[in-house]
Enzyme design. Structure first.
Site, PDB file in Angstrom:
ATOM      1  N   LYS A   9     -10.258  -2.814  -2.551  1.00 13.77           N
ATOM      2  CA  LYS A   9     -10.941  -1.546  -2.819  1.00 13.77           C
ATOM      3  C   LYS A   9     -10.033  -0.539  -3.531  1.00 13.77           C
ATOM      4  O   LYS A   9     -10.440   0.107  -4.485  1.00 13.77           O
ATOM      5  CB  LYS A   9     -11.438  -0.912  -1.511  1.00 13.77           C
ATOM      6  CG  LYS A   9     -12.563  -1.677  -0.848  1.00 13.77           C
ATOM      7  CD  LYS A   9     -13.165  -0.882   0.305  1.00 13.77           C
ATOM      8  CE  LYS A   9     -12.204  -0.687   1.456  1.00 13.77           C
ATOM      9  NZ  LYS A   9     -11.901  -1.919   2.204  1.00 13.77           N
ATOM     10  N   ARG A  18     -17.080   4.787   6.784  1.00 19.25           N
ATOM     11  CA  ARG A  18     -16.634   3.611   7.512  1.00 19.25           C
ATOM     12  C   ARG A  18     -17.615   3.222   8.625  1.00 19.25           C
ATOM     13  O   ARG A  18     -17.518   2.136   9.188  1.00 19.25           O
ATOM     14  CB  ARG A  18     -15.254   3.916   8.117  1.00 19.25           C
ATOM     15  CG  ARG A  18     -14.423   2.710   8.485  1.00 19.25           C
ATOM     16  CD  ARG A  18     -13.099   3.143   9.061  1.00 19.25           C
ATOM     17  NE  ARG A  18     -12.190   3.636   8.046  1.00 19.25           N
ATOM     18  CZ  ARG A  18     -11.374   2.849   7.331  1.00 19.25           C
ATOM     19  NH1 ARG A  18     -11.359   1.565   7.534  1.00 19.25           N
ATOM     20  NH2 ARG A  18     -10.582   3.357   6.431  1.00 19.25           N
ATOM     21  N   ARG A  68       1.086 -11.056   1.392  1.00 25.26           N
ATOM     22  CA  ARG A  68       1.713  -9.862   0.818  1.00 25.26           C
ATOM     23  C   ARG A  68       3.175  -9.736   1.224  1.00 25.26           C
ATOM     24  O   ARG A  68       3.527  -9.938   2.381  1.00 25.26           O
ATOM     25  CB  ARG A  68       1.014  -8.616   1.349  1.00 25.26           C
ATOM     26  CG  ARG A  68      -0.011  -8.033   0.445  1.00 25.26           C
ATOM     27  CD  ARG A  68      -0.483  -6.734   1.063  1.00 25.26           C
ATOM     28  NE  ARG A  68      -1.896  -6.547   0.856  1.00 25.26           N
ATOM     29  CZ  ARG A  68      -2.674  -5.813   1.642  1.00 25.26           C
ATOM     30  NH1 ARG A  68      -2.185  -5.217   2.712  1.00 25.26           N
ATOM     31  NH2 ARG A  68      -3.941  -5.664   1.362  1.00 25.26           N
ATOM     32  N   ARG A  84       5.037  -6.662   5.961  1.00 23.97           N
ATOM     33  CA  ARG A  84       4.788  -5.518   6.852  1.00 23.97           C
ATOM     34  C   ARG A  84       4.180  -6.022   8.159  1.00 23.97           C
ATOM     35  O   ARG A  84       3.414  -6.991   8.148  1.00 23.97           O
ATOM     36  CB  ARG A  84       3.823  -4.519   6.191  1.00 23.97           C
ATOM     37  CG  ARG A  84       4.419  -3.828   4.986  1.00 23.97           C
ATOM     38  CD  ARG A  84       3.484  -2.756   4.491  1.00 23.97           C
ATOM     39  NE  ARG A  84       2.096  -3.223   4.504  1.00 23.97           N
ATOM     40  CZ  ARG A  84       1.097  -2.602   3.931  1.00 23.97           C
ATOM     41  NH1 ARG A  84       1.296  -1.471   3.313  1.00 23.97           N
ATOM     42  NH2 ARG A  84      -0.124  -3.077   3.988  1.00 23.97           N
ATOM     43  N   ARG A 142      -8.732  -6.562  12.321  1.00 25.47           N
ATOM     44  CA  ARG A 142      -9.323  -5.652  11.335  1.00 25.47           C
ATOM     45  C   ARG A 142     -10.662  -6.182  10.833  1.00 25.47           C
ATOM     46  O   ARG A 142     -11.600  -5.411  10.615  1.00 25.47           O
ATOM     47  CB  ARG A 142      -8.357  -5.432  10.175  1.00 25.47           C
ATOM     48  CG  ARG A 142      -7.176  -4.541  10.569  1.00 25.47           C
ATOM     49  CD  ARG A 142      -6.089  -4.531   9.526  1.00 25.47           C
ATOM     50  NE  ARG A 142      -6.516  -3.899   8.280  1.00 25.47           N
ATOM     51  CZ  ARG A 142      -5.840  -3.999   7.126  1.00 25.47           C
ATOM     52  NH1 ARG A 142      -4.735  -4.698   7.083  1.00 25.47           N
ATOM     53  NH2 ARG A 142      -6.270  -3.382   6.054  1.00 25.47           N
TER      54      ARG A 142
END
Ligand SMILES: [Zn+2]
Length: 217
Positions: free
Chosen positions: A13, A87, A126, A159, A170
């Site tokens: 996004k 959200r 990532r 991370r 999530r």
């Protein structure tokens, strides 16, 4: 143009919103960025949000909506693209109310559709540079030297939020809270689904084409 961009975590996004904003001269309103700003500037809303976060809770809808409505009221006439907001269905309904008071409405809702497996791969792959913040991916965006930042040769790190465990949480949250927002907008046939399992530049092309066809009507 007033645009909402929806999609699961890891759907891309943020990247797409930046590109949409640049292409159409819109203001990019990321709820995450705005919340950080309000907190660091210690505004009234920022302090309120902070107090909920300090006690380990979520920032309630009415605080988020007020914050975003404030940001929206400063948007240029060309419009805005919303990133990470609304959200929840409640936030979407409040946003509609707030806009209609100003004689406005959301013009387009784009939904970036991506498979859970692809999300997991994107996020867990990532790697970022702890010194300059550059972000890489072990498959899709490799650094020149394995495990080292192109800019300053620093050792890349994962991370703590980018682990499979956190991703699963999530996604679960997304399906419970945010996915129903797609149905909310669908009731007004406003949603345009974009297949986002593909390369990020291809997704941008699809998104821009959709919005151009929309803008020319
Ligand atoms: Zn670096």
């Amino acid at each position: 143009m007033r645009i909402v961009l929806l999609g699961a975590p890891g759907a891309g996004k943020g990247t797409q919103c930046k590109r949409i904003a640049a292409r159409f001269g819109l203001l990019h309103l990321s709820s995450g960025d705005i919340l950080r700003q309000e907190r660091s500037q210690e505004t009234e809303l920022g302090k309120k949000a902070q107090s909920y976060m300090d006690s380990g809770g979520l920032v309630p809808d009415e605080v988020i909506v007020e914050m975003m409505a404030g940001a929206i009221s400063n948007a240029p006439l060309s419009g805005f693209v919303l990133d990470g907001f609304p959200r929840t269905v409640n936030q979407a309904a409040e946003l509609d109310k707030s806009l209609s008071r100003a004689g406005q409405k959301i013009d387009a809702v784009l939904n970036l559709e991506v498979d859970d497996d692809a999300v997991a791969k994107r996020i867990t792959g990532r790697r970022s540079c702890p010194e300059c913040g550059a972000v890489y991916h072990i498959e899709n965006l490799k650094p020149k030297v394995d495990g080292k930042c192109d800019n300053n040769d620093a050792e890349l790190v994962q991370r703590p939020d980018d682990t499979l465990e956190v991703v699963k949480n999530r996604l679960e949250n997304y399906y419970q809270q945010t996915r129903p927002v797609v149905d909310y907008y669908n009731a007004n046939s406003q949603v345009c689904n974009i297949d986002s399992n593909r390369d990020v530049d291809e997704v941008t092309k699809l998104v821009i084409e959709k919005l151009e066809s929309f803008a020319s009507v």
